[in-house]
Motif scaffolding. Sequence first.
Motif, PDB file in Angstrom:
ATOM      1  N   LEU A  63       7.799  10.763  16.523  1.00  0.00           N
ATOM      2  CA  LEU A  63       8.079  12.194  16.525  1.00  0.00           C
ATOM      3  C   LEU A  63       8.691  12.600  15.189  1.00  0.00           C
ATOM      4  CD1 LEU A  63       8.688  10.844  19.474  1.00  0.00           C
ATOM      5  CD2 LEU A  63       9.185  13.200  20.044  1.00  0.00           C
ATOM      6  N   VAL A  64       8.138  13.658  14.586  1.00  0.00           N
ATOM      7  CA  VAL A  64       8.603  14.137  13.289  1.00  0.00           C
ATOM      8  C   VAL A  64       8.867  15.635  13.395  1.00  0.00           C
ATOM      9  CG1 VAL A  64       8.064  14.342  10.833  1.00  0.00           C
ATOM     10  CG2 VAL A  64       7.192  12.379  12.128  1.00  0.00           C
ATOM     11  N   ASP A  65      10.057  16.066  12.969  1.00  0.00           N
ATOM     12  CA  ASP A  65      10.393  17.488  13.019  1.00  0.00           C
ATOM     13  C   ASP A  65       9.649  18.228  11.905  1.00  0.00           C
ATOM     14  OD1 ASP A  65      12.432  18.117  10.637  1.00  0.00           O
ATOM     15  OD2 ASP A  65      12.842  16.107  11.401  1.00  0.00           O
ATOM     16  N   PRO A  66       9.436  19.543  12.059  1.00  0.00           N
ATOM     17  CA  PRO A  66       8.632  20.302  11.087  1.00  0.00           C
ATOM     18  C   PRO A  66       9.229  20.361   9.678  1.00  0.00           C
ATOM     19  CG  PRO A  66       9.548  21.774  12.756  1.00  0.00           C
ATOM     20  CD  PRO A  66       9.872  20.372  13.179  1.00  0.00           C
ATOM     21  N   ARG A  67      10.534  20.285   9.541  1.00  0.00           N
ATOM     22  CA  ARG A  67      11.154  20.312   8.207  1.00  0.00           C
ATOM     23  C   ARG A  67      10.859  19.015   7.455  1.00  0.00           C
ATOM     24  NH1 ARG A  67      16.498  18.626   6.075  1.00  0.00           N
ATOM     25  NH2 ARG A  67      16.511  17.468   8.003  1.00  0.00           N
ATOM     26  N   SER A  68      10.847  17.893   8.177  1.00  0.00           N
ATOM     27  CA  SER A  68      10.612  16.582   7.563  1.00  0.00           C
ATOM     28  C   SER A  68       9.143  16.310   7.273  1.00  0.00           C
ATOM     29  CB  SER A  68      11.133  15.471   8.480  1.00  0.00           C
ATOM     30  OG  SER A  68      12.518  15.552   8.666  1.00  0.00           O
ATOM     31  N   LEU A  69       8.248  16.876   8.068  1.00  0.00           N
ATOM     32  CA  LEU A  69       6.836  16.515   7.998  1.00  0.00           C
ATOM     33  C   LEU A  69       6.232  16.595   6.592  1.00  0.00           C
ATOM     34  CD1 LEU A  69       4.413  15.463   9.515  1.00  0.00           C
ATOM     35  CD2 LEU A  69       3.848  17.818  10.122  1.00  0.00           C
ATOM     36  N   PRO A  70       6.428  17.669   5.820  1.00  0.00           N
ATOM     37  CA  PRO A  70       5.815  17.697   4.484  1.00  0.00           C
ATOM     38  C   PRO A  70       6.355  16.610   3.553  1.00  0.00           C
ATOM     39  CG  PRO A  70       6.629  19.876   5.106  1.00  0.00           C
ATOM     40  CD  PRO A  70       7.107  18.913   6.136  1.00  0.00           C
ATOM     41  N   LEU A  71       7.555  16.130   3.818  1.00  0.00           N
ATOM     42  CA  LEU A  71       8.175  15.121   2.962  1.00  0.00           C
ATOM     43  C   LEU A  71       7.790  13.690   3.338  1.00  0.00           C
ATOM     44  CD1 LEU A  71      11.696  16.760   2.845  1.00  0.00           C
ATOM     45  CD2 LEU A  71       9.990  16.768   1.022  1.00  0.00           C
ATOM     46  N   VAL A  72       7.308  13.487   4.566  1.00  0.00           N
ATOM     47  CA  VAL A  72       6.972  12.128   5.016  1.00  0.00           C
ATOM     48  C   VAL A  72       5.502  11.962   5.392  1.00  0.00           C
ATOM     49  CG1 VAL A  72       9.329  11.626   5.791  1.00  0.00           C
ATOM     50  CG2 VAL A  72       7.657  12.536   7.427  1.00  0.00           C
ATOM     51  N   ASP A  73       4.714  13.024   5.322  1.00  0.00           N
ATOM     52  CA  ASP A  73       3.302  12.936   5.679  1.00  0.00           C
ATOM     53  C   ASP A  73       2.615  11.865   4.828  1.00  0.00           C
ATOM     54  OD1 ASP A  73       0.885  13.543   6.911  1.00  0.00           O
ATOM     55  OD2 ASP A  73       0.359  14.996   5.354  1.00  0.00           O
ATOM     56  N   GLY A  74       1.904  10.966   5.469  1.00  0.00           N
ATOM     57  CA  GLY A  74       1.200   9.900   4.768  1.00  0.00           C
ATOM     58  C   GLY A  74       2.011   8.634   4.580  1.00  0.00           C
ATOM     59  N   THR A  75       3.241   8.608   5.069  1.00  0.00           N
ATOM     60  CA  THR A  75       4.114   7.455   4.875  1.00  0.00           C
ATOM     61  C   THR A  75       3.674   6.267   5.727  1.00  0.00           C
ATOM     62  OG1 THR A  75       6.019   8.815   4.316  1.00  0.00           O
ATOM     63  CG2 THR A  75       6.498   6.603   5.127  1.00  0.00           C
ATOM     64  N   GLU A  76       3.702   5.090   5.126  1.00  0.00           N
ATOM     65  CA  GLU A  76       3.512   3.844   5.853  1.00  0.00           C
ATOM     66  C   GLU A  76       4.889   3.207   6.001  1.00  0.00           C
ATOM     67  OE1 GLU A  76       0.620   0.097   5.494  1.00  0.00           O
ATOM     68  OE2 GLU A  76       2.188   0.135   3.943  1.00  0.00           O
ATOM     69  N   ILE A  77       5.248   2.873   7.231  1.00  0.00           N
ATOM     70  CA  ILE A  77       6.528   2.238   7.518  1.00  0.00           C
ATOM     71  C   ILE A  77       6.287   0.741   7.699  1.00  0.00           C
ATOM     72  CG2 ILE A  77       8.509   2.157   9.062  1.00  0.00           C
ATOM     73  CD1 ILE A  77       7.779   5.044   9.926  1.00  0.00           C
ATOM     74  N   ASP A  78       7.081  -0.049   6.999  1.00  0.00           N
ATOM     75  CA  ASP A  78       7.001  -1.504   7.104  1.00  0.00           C
ATOM     76  C   ASP A  78       8.371  -2.013   7.549  1.00  0.00           C
ATOM     77  OD1 ASP A  78       6.043  -4.101   6.942  1.00  0.00           O
ATOM     78  OD2 ASP A  78       5.886  -4.134   4.761  1.00  0.00           O
ATOM     79  N   PHE A  79       8.416  -3.219   8.033  1.00  0.00           N
ATOM     80  CA  PHE A  79       9.681  -3.878   8.379  1.00  0.00           C
ATOM     81  C   PHE A  79       9.671  -5.222   7.689  1.00  0.00           C
ATOM     82  CE2 PHE A  79      12.565  -6.353  11.125  1.00  0.00           C
ATOM     83  CZ  PHE A  79      13.674  -5.525  11.068  1.00  0.00           C
ATOM     84  N   VAL A  80      10.621  -5.418   6.783  1.00  0.00           N
ATOM     85  CA  VAL A  80      10.622  -6.639   5.968  1.00  0.00           C
ATOM     86  C   VAL A  80      11.898  -7.434   6.179  1.00  0.00           C
ATOM     87  CG1 VAL A  80       9.093  -5.668   4.208  1.00  0.00           C
ATOM     88  CG2 VAL A  80      11.551  -5.433   3.945  1.00  0.00           C
ATOM     89  N   LYS A  81      11.753  -8.733   6.015  1.00  0.00           N
ATOM     90  CA  LYS A  81      12.880  -9.652   6.091  1.00  0.00           C
ATOM     91  C   LYS A  81      13.001 -10.323   4.729  1.00  0.00           C
ATOM     92  CE  LYS A  81      11.969 -10.584  10.950  1.00  0.00           C
ATOM     93  NZ  LYS A  81      11.643 -11.571  11.974  1.00  0.00           N
ATOM     94  N   LYS A  82      14.163 -10.164   4.102  1.00  0.00           N
ATOM     95  CA  LYS A  82      14.444 -10.805   2.824  1.00  0.00           C
ATOM     96  C   LYS A  82      15.755 -11.558   2.986  1.00  0.00           C
ATOM     97  CE  LYS A  82      12.212  -7.398  -0.141  1.00  0.00           C
ATOM     98  NZ  LYS A  82      12.394  -6.443  -1.226  1.00  0.00           N
ATOM     99  N   GLY A  83      15.649 -12.858   3.094  1.00  0.00           N
ATOM    100  CA  GLY A  83      16.845 -13.650   3.335  1.00  0.00           C
ATOM    101  C   GLY A  83      17.477 -13.254   4.657  1.00  0.00           C
ATOM    102  N   LEU A  84      18.748 -12.857   4.604  1.00  0.00           N
ATOM    103  CA  LEU A  84      19.457 -12.434   5.810  1.00  0.00           C
ATOM    104  C   LEU A  84      19.261 -10.956   6.125  1.00  0.00           C
ATOM    105  CD1 LEU A  84      22.818 -14.350   5.251  1.00  0.00           C
ATOM    106  CD2 LEU A  84      20.893 -15.014   6.709  1.00  0.00           C
ATOM    107  N   ASN A  85      18.653 -10.218   5.219  1.00  0.00           N
ATOM    108  CA  ASN A  85      18.472  -8.776   5.401  1.00  0.00           C
ATOM    109  C   ASN A  85      17.153  -8.460   6.101  1.00  0.00           C
ATOM    110  OD1 ASN A  85      20.883  -8.135   4.015  1.00  0.00           O
ATOM    111  ND2 ASN A  85      19.820  -8.376   2.061  1.00  0.00           N
ATOM    112  N   HIS A  86      17.211  -7.530   7.021  1.00  0.00           N
ATOM    113  CA  HIS A  86      16.041  -7.030   7.741  1.00  0.00           C
ATOM    114  C   HIS A  86      16.117  -5.520   7.662  1.00  0.00           C
ATOM    115  CE1 HIS A  86      15.693 -10.847  10.356  1.00  0.00           C
ATOM    116  NE2 HIS A  86      16.629 -11.061   9.450  1.00  0.00           N
ATOM    117  N   GLN A  87      15.022  -4.868   7.247  1.00  0.00           N
ATOM    118  CA  GLN A  87      15.086  -3.414   7.138  1.00  0.00           C
ATOM    119  C   GLN A  87      13.709  -2.781   7.153  1.00  0.00           C
ATOM    120  OE1 GLN A  87      17.112  -2.891   3.418  1.00  0.00           O
ATOM    121  NE2 GLN A  87      15.253  -3.040   2.217  1.00  0.00           N
ATOM    122  N   PHE A  88      13.692  -1.516   7.547  1.00  0.00           N
ATOM    123  CA  PHE A  88      12.481  -0.730   7.420  1.00  0.00           C
ATOM    124  C   PHE A  88      12.316  -0.353   5.955  1.00  0.00           C
ATOM    125  CE2 PHE A  88      13.247   0.236  11.977  1.00  0.00           C
ATOM    126  CZ  PHE A  88      11.997  -0.092  12.469  1.00  0.00           C
TER     127      PHE A  88
END
Length: 114
Positions: A63-88
């Motif tokens: 779900l994306v609110d209308p104010r955010s949509l133009p700023l995030v349209d087309g975004t690919e979200i990944d989840f990566v693990k680097k050492g002890l860190n895990h993040q989107f």
Amino acid sequence: MAISLTASALERARKFVASNADAVGLRFGVERTGCSGWGYAVDVAQQANADDQVFEFQGLKILVDPRSLPLVDGTEIDFVKKGLNHQFVFRNPNAAGECGCGESFTTDSELASG
């Protein structure tokens, strides 16, 4: 208009949403923050608002609110693990610049007006 997730982000998001019995999906958007202007916000969505854009990705609602949509349209979200860190991690075609720490971004229109 689209938001997509890599396989690792989809797996993490499903676990994130499943941990809350009242969740209807994943809320994705932006908020004013950081030194570049916009920071990503990811949370469990407890309800869909009437003006939300809802994307469904392999059974997961995003779900994306209308104010955010133009700023995030087309975004690919990944989840990566680097050492002890895990993040989107966000691959956003609308981001024209990021702050040094990578916590916030700006767009071409903001760079032109700045």
